[in-house]
Design a protein around this motif. Sequence first.
Motif, PDB file in Angstrom:
ATOM      1  N   ASP A  52      23.308  77.688  -2.946  1.00  0.00           N
ATOM      2  CA  ASP A  52      22.348  76.658  -2.525  1.00  0.00           C
ATOM      3  C   ASP A  52      21.494  77.076  -1.320  1.00  0.00           C
ATOM      4  OD1 ASP A  52      24.237  76.526  -0.531  1.00  0.00           O
ATOM      5  OD2 ASP A  52      24.918  74.506  -1.000  1.00  0.00           O
ATOM      6  N   LYS A 108      29.199  79.352   0.302  1.00  0.00           N
ATOM      7  CA  LYS A 108      30.491  78.654   0.261  1.00  0.00           C
ATOM      8  C   LYS A 108      31.558  79.391   1.069  1.00  0.00           C
ATOM      9  CE  LYS A 108      28.434  75.899  -2.477  1.00  0.00           C
ATOM     10  NZ  LYS A 108      27.615  74.886  -1.792  1.00  0.00           N
ATOM     11  N   TYR A 166      31.164  67.830   9.629  1.00  0.00           N
ATOM     12  CA  TYR A 166      30.810  68.557   8.414  1.00  0.00           C
ATOM     13  C   TYR A 166      29.329  68.480   8.106  1.00  0.00           C
ATOM     14  CZ  TYR A 166      30.439  70.147   3.690  1.00  0.00           C
ATOM     15  OH  TYR A 166      30.067  70.848   2.583  1.00  0.00           O
ATOM     16  N   GLY A 194      28.081  71.177   5.866  1.00  0.00           N
ATOM     17  CA  GLY A 194      27.919  72.267   4.893  1.00  0.00           C
ATOM     18  C   GLY A 194      28.495  73.529   5.508  1.00  0.00           C
ATOM     19  N   LYS A 195      28.812  74.489   4.650  1.00  0.00           N
ATOM     20  CA  LYS A 195      29.429  75.712   5.162  1.00  0.00           C
ATOM     21  C   LYS A 195      28.334  76.633   5.714  1.00  0.00           C
ATOM     22  CE  LYS A 195      33.687  76.958   5.618  1.00  0.00           C
ATOM     23  NZ  LYS A 195      34.497  76.207   6.572  1.00  0.00           N
ATOM     24  N   MET A 198      35.349  74.575  -2.370  1.00  0.00           N
ATOM     25  CA  MET A 198      35.063  73.132  -2.441  1.00  0.00           C
ATOM     26  C   MET A 198      35.143  72.452  -1.064  1.00  0.00           C
ATOM     27  SD  MET A 198      34.320  70.391  -3.962  1.00  0.00           S
ATOM     28  CE  MET A 198      34.317  70.727  -5.708  1.00  0.00           C
ATOM     29  N   ARG A 199      34.083  71.717  -0.733  1.00  0.00           N
ATOM     30  CA  ARG A 199      33.990  70.926   0.496  1.00  0.00           C
ATOM     31  C   ARG A 199      34.262  71.767   1.754  1.00  0.00           C
ATOM     32  NH1 ARG A 199      33.415  65.484  -0.864  1.00  0.00           N
ATOM     33  NH2 ARG A 199      33.702  65.197  -3.089  1.00  0.00           N
ATOM     34  N   GLY A 200      34.015  73.059   1.660  1.00  0.00           N
ATOM     35  CA  GLY A 200      34.211  73.951   2.808  1.00  0.00           C
ATOM     36  C   GLY A 200      35.623  73.923   3.342  1.00  0.00           C
ATOM     37  N   ASP A 252      32.939  74.037  -6.887  1.00  0.00           N
ATOM     38  CA  ASP A 252      31.861  74.345  -5.923  1.00  0.00           C
ATOM     39  C   ASP A 252      32.033  75.760  -5.369  1.00  0.00           C
ATOM     40  OD1 ASP A 252      30.737  71.923  -6.362  1.00  0.00           O
ATOM     41  OD2 ASP A 252      30.921  71.186  -4.308  1.00  0.00           O
ATOM     42  N   TYR A 258      35.951  67.721   6.325  1.00  0.00           N
ATOM     43  CA  TYR A 258      35.683  66.292   6.113  1.00  0.00           C
ATOM     44  C   TYR A 258      36.549  65.450   7.034  1.00  0.00           C
ATOM     45  CZ  TYR A 258      32.569  66.866   2.142  1.00  0.00           C
ATOM     46  OH  TYR A 258      31.494  67.181   1.359  1.00  0.00           O
TER      47      TYR A 258
HETATM   48  C1  F6R Z   1      30.467  73.242   0.220  1.00  0.00           C
HETATM   49  C2  F6R Z   1      29.638  72.221  -0.372  1.00  0.00           C
HETATM   50  C3  F6R Z   1      30.204  71.326  -1.402  1.00  0.00           C
HETATM   51  C4  F6R Z   1      30.271  69.886  -0.944  1.00  0.00           C
HETATM   52  C5  F6R Z   1      30.782  68.969  -2.075  1.00  0.00           C
HETATM   53  C6  F6R Z   1      30.719  67.507  -1.693  1.00  0.00           C
HETATM   54  O1  F6R Z   1      29.735  73.958   1.149  1.00  0.00           O
HETATM   55  O2  F6R Z   1      28.507  72.083   0.017  1.00  0.00           O
HETATM   56  O3  F6R Z   1      31.458  71.769  -1.848  1.00  0.00           O
HETATM   57  O4  F6R Z   1      31.077  69.763   0.187  1.00  0.00           O
HETATM   58  O5  F6R Z   1      30.011  69.127  -3.231  1.00  0.00           O
HETATM   59  O6  F6R Z   1      29.443  67.220  -1.240  1.00  0.00           O
HETATM   60  P1  F6R Z   1      29.016  65.814  -0.655  1.00  0.00           P
HETATM   61  O7  F6R Z   1      30.046  65.414   0.388  1.00  0.00           O
HETATM   62  O8  F6R Z   1      27.663  66.077  -0.098  1.00  0.00           O
HETATM   63  O9  F6R Z   1      29.012  64.891  -1.843  1.00  0.00           O
END
Ligand code: F6R
Length: 366
Positions: free
Chosen positions: A51, A131, A230, A232-233, A266-268, A287, A348
């Motif tokens: 991304d 990621k 949080y 993003g990574k 996933m979700r860093g 992710d 998170y």
């Molecule tokens: C990791 C990343 C994704 C998001 C996940 C949830 O860098 O960007 O794994 O953390 O898709 O995203 P939100 O919280 O924006 O719905």
Amino acid sequence: MKITLSVIKADIGSIGGHITPSKELIDEIRNFVKKNGKGLVIDLYVSCTGDDVAILMTHERGKLDEKIHKLAWDAFMAGTEVAKKQGLYGAGQDLLVEAFSGNVKGMGPAVAELEFEERPNEPFIFFAADKTDPGAYNLPFYLAFADPMYCAGLILSPKMAKGFKFTIIDVEHTEKDKYIELNAPEELYDLAALLRDNERFVIEQIHSRGSGEQAAALSTTRLHNIAGKYTGKDDPVALVRVQGEFPATGEVLSAFEIGHYVAGFMRGSHTGPLMPCKLNSTISYFDGPPIITGAAFCVQEGKLTGPVDVFDHPFWDYVRNRIAEKAIAMRRQGFSGAAMLPYSELEYGGIVERLERLEKRFKFRD
Ligand code: F6R
Ligand code: MG
Ligand code: MG
């Protein structure tokens, strides 16, 4: 000719989740830099990795140049407008401050810059990872620049006989840069003792001890430390000069075969193997997995020839299959133990509230 390579990278919005930016977004950034960089930028390469969008520029203005950094910042702002219009997910998410001041360091985007007098032949690789965080480069670059098991040149080439100097940043210290310089091979054990901790100590620069020339520049931004929450990574970028007094391209690539486990996914908040992927790869499973791409160039008088995709070769198809198995092996254990990052690294806040609530429900037994 003395030139500067500047790569500045940000996540400013993606299609279908955190997968890949749109063509229109990338075109907007490229056109913006072309139009507004006249007289500043010699050459340009705009690409995406997962991304993230990266702007690689060549110029003669040196590192941390305000005009170059502002150009990239404004290009990301323009790209964000396109992302908003298209309803892309996470539009402008890495632009953490309202207004530009001085240079992009500490403002969200990742930056890596090299300044050097061009050799008659000047090959280099631009790496971008998604990621994951900057510590993902610790192991592969340690092996490429300090371990003769991976870098044969350390024992075979007289130009590399003196080894390399590593500059390492303590990213936990956010007020100002806190760094240490360590020499390989004399201080290998000290180097390993720091680089084992990918979340705290990260390589920022590597220099040849033979010529004194800078071989590598890496971004060290940790968004989680800048924003305190949080966002993003970090998804770090790196520039590595190769051949001659530096490791050969293939020596730099060799350790990426490991697919070592890094923080991100996933979700860093998880542990996953770093998969070397083709240029402009997207994101998928959980992710992730964490990915790295490599674009090889030659530069002369600031003009770029390339890129050649360093991971687009049948060898890496086999590696990718093996690393996919490593990803699945770790994912099978879900949230348990090593699969999810330690509490301090979870990206998170929800879990903090949950644990605070549960803490109140604990009872004592005599
Ligand atoms: C990791 C990343 C994704 C998001 C996940 C949830 O860098 O960007 O794994 O953390 O898709 O995203 P939100 O919280 O924006 O719905
Ligand atoms: Mg990203
Ligand atoms: Mg992102």
